[in-house]
Scaffold this motif. Sequence first.
Motif, PDB file in Angstrom:
ATOM      1  N   MET A  25       0.826  -1.208   0.000  1.00 50.69           N
ATOM      2  CA  MET A  25       0.000   0.000   0.000  1.00 50.69           C
ATOM      3  C   MET A  25       0.860   1.257   0.000  1.00 50.69           C
ATOM      4  SD  MET A  25      -3.115  -1.156   2.495  1.00 50.69           S
ATOM      5  CE  MET A  25      -4.114   0.269   2.122  1.00 50.69           C
ATOM      6  N   ASP A  26       1.946   1.232   0.764  1.00 46.81           N
ATOM      7  CA  ASP A  26       2.863   2.370   0.766  1.00 46.81           C
ATOM      8  C   ASP A  26       3.438   2.600  -0.635  1.00 46.81           C
ATOM      9  OD1 ASP A  26       2.461   2.739   3.494  1.00 46.81           O
ATOM     10  OD2 ASP A  26       4.333   1.746   4.075  1.00 46.81           O
ATOM     11  N   GLU A  27       3.827   1.516  -1.313  1.00 49.53           N
ATOM     12  CA  GLU A  27       4.366   1.630  -2.674  1.00 49.53           C
ATOM     13  C   GLU A  27       3.334   2.234  -3.624  1.00 49.53           C
ATOM     14  OE1 GLU A  27       6.017  -2.010  -4.274  1.00 49.53           O
ATOM     15  OE2 GLU A  27       6.894  -2.506  -2.318  1.00 49.53           O
ATOM     16  N   VAL A  28       2.110   1.736  -3.564  1.00 54.27           N
ATOM     17  CA  VAL A  28       1.055   2.243  -4.440  1.00 54.27           C
ATOM     18  C   VAL A  28       0.788   3.718  -4.160  1.00 54.27           C
ATOM     19  CG1 VAL A  28      -1.402   2.061  -5.018  1.00 54.27           C
ATOM     20  CG2 VAL A  28      -0.014  -0.011  -4.795  1.00 54.27           C
ATOM     21  N   ALA A  29       0.664   4.069  -2.890  1.00 50.25           N
ATOM     22  CA  ALA A  29       0.401   5.468  -2.534  1.00 50.25           C
ATOM     23  C   ALA A  29       1.532   6.370  -2.996  1.00 50.25           C
ATOM     24  CB  ALA A  29       0.177   5.594  -1.029  1.00 50.25           C
ATOM     25  N   ASP A  30       2.770   5.958  -2.775  1.00 54.75           N
ATOM     26  CA  ASP A  30       3.914   6.769  -3.199  1.00 54.75           C
ATOM     27  C   ASP A  30       3.919   6.960  -4.717  1.00 54.75           C
ATOM     28  OD1 ASP A  30       4.752   6.997  -0.564  1.00 54.75           O
ATOM     29  OD2 ASP A  30       6.305   5.440  -0.738  1.00 54.75           O
ATOM     30  N   GLN A  31       3.644   5.889  -5.453  1.00 51.42           N
ATOM     31  CA  GLN A  31       3.633   5.989  -6.917  1.00 51.42           C
ATOM     32  C   GLN A  31       2.502   6.889  -7.411  1.00 51.42           C
ATOM     33  OE1 GLN A  31       6.003   4.702  -9.139  1.00 51.42           O
ATOM     34  NE2 GLN A  31       4.908   6.154 -10.439  1.00 51.42           N
ATOM     35  N   LEU A  32       1.322   6.748  -6.823  1.00 51.02           N
ATOM     36  CA  LEU A  32       0.192   7.591  -7.233  1.00 51.02           C
ATOM     37  C   LEU A  32       0.456   9.064  -6.912  1.00 51.02           C
ATOM     38  CD1 LEU A  32      -2.775   5.287  -6.201  1.00 51.02           C
ATOM     39  CD2 LEU A  32      -2.139   5.952  -8.534  1.00 51.02           C
ATOM     40  N   ARG A  33       1.057   9.333  -5.770  1.00 54.04           N
ATOM     41  CA  ARG A  33       1.397  10.721  -5.437  1.00 54.04           C
ATOM     42  C   ARG A  33       2.390  11.284  -6.448  1.00 54.04           C
ATOM     43  NH1 ARG A  33       2.034   8.715   0.085  1.00 54.04           N
ATOM     44  NH2 ARG A  33       0.105   9.096   1.197  1.00 54.04           N
ATOM     45  N   LEU A  34       3.369  10.467  -6.819  1.00 51.66           N
ATOM     46  CA  LEU A  34       4.354  10.884  -7.810  1.00 51.66           C
ATOM     47  C   LEU A  34       3.671  11.143  -9.158  1.00 51.66           C
ATOM     48  CD1 LEU A  34       7.414  11.284  -8.330  1.00 51.66           C
ATOM     49  CD2 LEU A  34       7.490   8.863  -8.989  1.00 51.66           C
ATOM     50  N   ASP A  35       2.827  10.208  -9.593  1.00 51.26           N
ATOM     51  CA  ASP A  35       2.111  10.346 -10.867  1.00 51.26           C
ATOM     52  C   ASP A  35       1.220  11.582 -10.897  1.00 51.26           C
ATOM     53  OD1 ASP A  35       3.294   7.941 -11.566  1.00 51.26           O
ATOM     54  OD2 ASP A  35       1.446   6.757 -11.336  1.00 51.26           O
ATOM     55  N   ASP A  43       1.630  14.286  -8.928  1.00 47.44           N
ATOM     56  CA  ASP A  43       2.374  15.452  -8.446  1.00 47.44           C
ATOM     57  C   ASP A  43       1.767  15.991  -7.146  1.00 47.44           C
ATOM     58  OD1 ASP A  43       4.494  17.270  -8.567  1.00 47.44           O
ATOM     59  OD2 ASP A  43       3.275  18.762  -9.615  1.00 47.44           O
ATOM     60  N   LEU A  44       1.570  15.095  -6.181  1.00 48.87           N
ATOM     61  CA  LEU A  44       0.992  15.453  -4.892  1.00 48.87           C
ATOM     62  C   LEU A  44       2.058  15.453  -3.808  1.00 48.87           C
ATOM     63  CD1 LEU A  44      -2.234  13.265  -5.042  1.00 48.87           C
ATOM     64  CD2 LEU A  44      -2.068  15.732  -5.419  1.00 48.87           C
ATOM     65  N   ASP A  45       1.774  16.152  -2.732  1.00 45.95           N
ATOM     66  CA  ASP A  45       2.671  16.179  -1.577  1.00 45.95           C
ATOM     67  C   ASP A  45       2.820  14.773  -0.999  1.00 45.95           C
ATOM     68  OD1 ASP A  45       3.031  18.936  -1.719  1.00 45.95           O
ATOM     69  OD2 ASP A  45       1.307  19.329  -0.407  1.00 45.95           O
ATOM     70  N   PRO A  46       3.961  14.481  -0.352  1.00 48.33           N
ATOM     71  CA  PRO A  46       4.203  13.143   0.202  1.00 48.33           C
ATOM     72  C   PRO A  46       3.150  12.668   1.206  1.00 48.33           C
ATOM     73  CG  PRO A  46       6.225  14.401   0.188  1.00 48.33           C
ATOM     74  CD  PRO A  46       5.127  15.350  -0.210  1.00 48.33           C
ATOM     75  N   GLY A  47       2.479  13.555   1.931  1.00 49.00           N
ATOM     76  CA  GLY A  47       1.488  13.136   2.918  1.00 49.00           C
ATOM     77  C   GLY A  47       0.051  13.216   2.433  1.00 49.00           C
ATOM     78  N   ALA A  48      -0.156  13.460   1.144  1.00 46.77           N
ATOM     79  CA  ALA A  48      -1.514  13.639   0.618  1.00 46.77           C
ATOM     80  C   ALA A  48      -2.307  12.332   0.639  1.00 46.77           C
ATOM     81  CB  ALA A  48      -1.459  14.172  -0.807  1.00 46.77           C
ATOM     82  N   SER A  49      -3.604  12.460   0.857  1.00 44.20           N
ATOM     83  CA  SER A  49      -4.500  11.310   0.756  1.00 44.20           C
ATOM     84  C   SER A  49      -4.593  10.874  -0.696  1.00 44.20           C
ATOM     85  CB  SER A  49      -5.892  11.682   1.263  1.00 44.20           C
ATOM     86  OG  SER A  49      -5.862  11.958   2.630  1.00 44.20           O
ATOM     87  N   ILE A  50      -4.805   9.582  -0.888  1.00 50.14           N
ATOM     88  CA  ILE A  50      -4.889   9.011  -2.234  1.00 50.14           C
ATOM     89  C   ILE A  50      -6.115   8.114  -2.296  1.00 50.14           C
ATOM     90  CG2 ILE A  50      -3.818   7.316  -3.775  1.00 50.14           C
ATOM     91  CD1 ILE A  50      -2.404   9.914  -3.909  1.00 50.14           C
ATOM     92  N   SER A  51      -6.825   8.187  -3.408  1.00 54.19           N
ATOM     93  CA  SER A  51      -7.936   7.278  -3.658  1.00 54.19           C
ATOM     94  C   SER A  51      -7.939   6.933  -5.139  1.00 54.19           C
ATOM     95  CB  SER A  51      -9.268   7.923  -3.261  1.00 54.19           C
ATOM     96  OG  SER A  51     -10.318   7.000  -3.421  1.00 54.19           O
ATOM     97  N   VAL A  52      -8.110   5.656  -5.444  1.00 56.76           N
ATOM     98  CA  VAL A  52      -8.124   5.217  -6.838  1.00 56.76           C
ATOM     99  C   VAL A  52      -8.985   3.958  -6.948  1.00 56.76           C
ATOM    100  CG1 VAL A  52      -6.026   3.806  -6.656  1.00 56.76           C
ATOM    101  CG2 VAL A  52      -6.658   4.796  -8.857  1.00 56.76           C
ATOM    102  N   ARG A  53      -9.671   3.831  -8.069  1.00 58.12           N
ATOM    103  CA  ARG A  53     -10.476   2.631  -8.349  1.00 58.12           C
ATOM    104  C   ARG A  53      -9.566   1.497  -8.833  1.00 58.12           C
ATOM    105  NH1 ARG A  53     -15.904   2.854  -6.781  1.00 58.12           N
ATOM    106  NH2 ARG A  53     -16.660   4.935  -7.125  1.00 58.12           N
ATOM    107  N   ASN A  54     -10.080   0.286  -8.836  1.00 54.51           N
ATOM    108  CA  ASN A  54      -9.385  -0.919  -9.271  1.00 54.51           C
ATOM    109  C   ASN A  54      -8.103  -1.128  -8.475  1.00 54.51           C
ATOM    110  OD1 ASN A  54      -9.135  -3.296 -10.692  1.00 54.51           O
ATOM    111  ND2 ASN A  54      -8.217  -2.334 -12.490  1.00 54.51           N
TER     112      ASN A  54
END
Length: 158
Positions: free
Chosen positions: A37-47, A49-60
């Motif tokens: 989950m940490d890997e997915v969140a970090d990658q989505l934030r990078l993709d 362009d979000l801050d390192p502590g930002a909330s993330i939500s994605v389907r699938n």
Amino acid sequence: MTIAITDRQKEELNGQGFTVLERVLDPDQLARVTAGMDEVADQLRLDRDLDPGASISVRNGVARHEAILDLIDHPRILPLVVDTMGWNIQNRDSIFDYKPQQPNAANPAVLSLGWHFDYEEEFAGTTIDGHLPLLDFKVGWYISDHTEPGHSTILLVP
């Protein structure tokens, strides 16, 4: 086939619409899922362009990491779903939500979605004597501690 669901779980599902299972993952499984989950969140934030502590939500979400995909047929959960829904089941959605601690998160007035009924649009008007039939079933995996204020992303109403 052995019945996995207990009478207590059946009563909770029928009476309040949910049941809670604690400590389903062993420490190694928990570490693997947490790292995934940490890997997915970090990658989505990078993709995004979000801050390192930002909330993330994605389907699938199950398609994002093998450790998350493995939760879909976990041997302590899948038998309960089959007992409840029958063997002909499909996964139609998986949502990956990753949120840091949120002050005042226990206050429904500050929740991003507020109070809502899941799948309200799909099942609007589909009732039997005023009760919604069991057409859909949701399994939520809460990987971090949700026992303290500000540490949860969900409030349930029976």
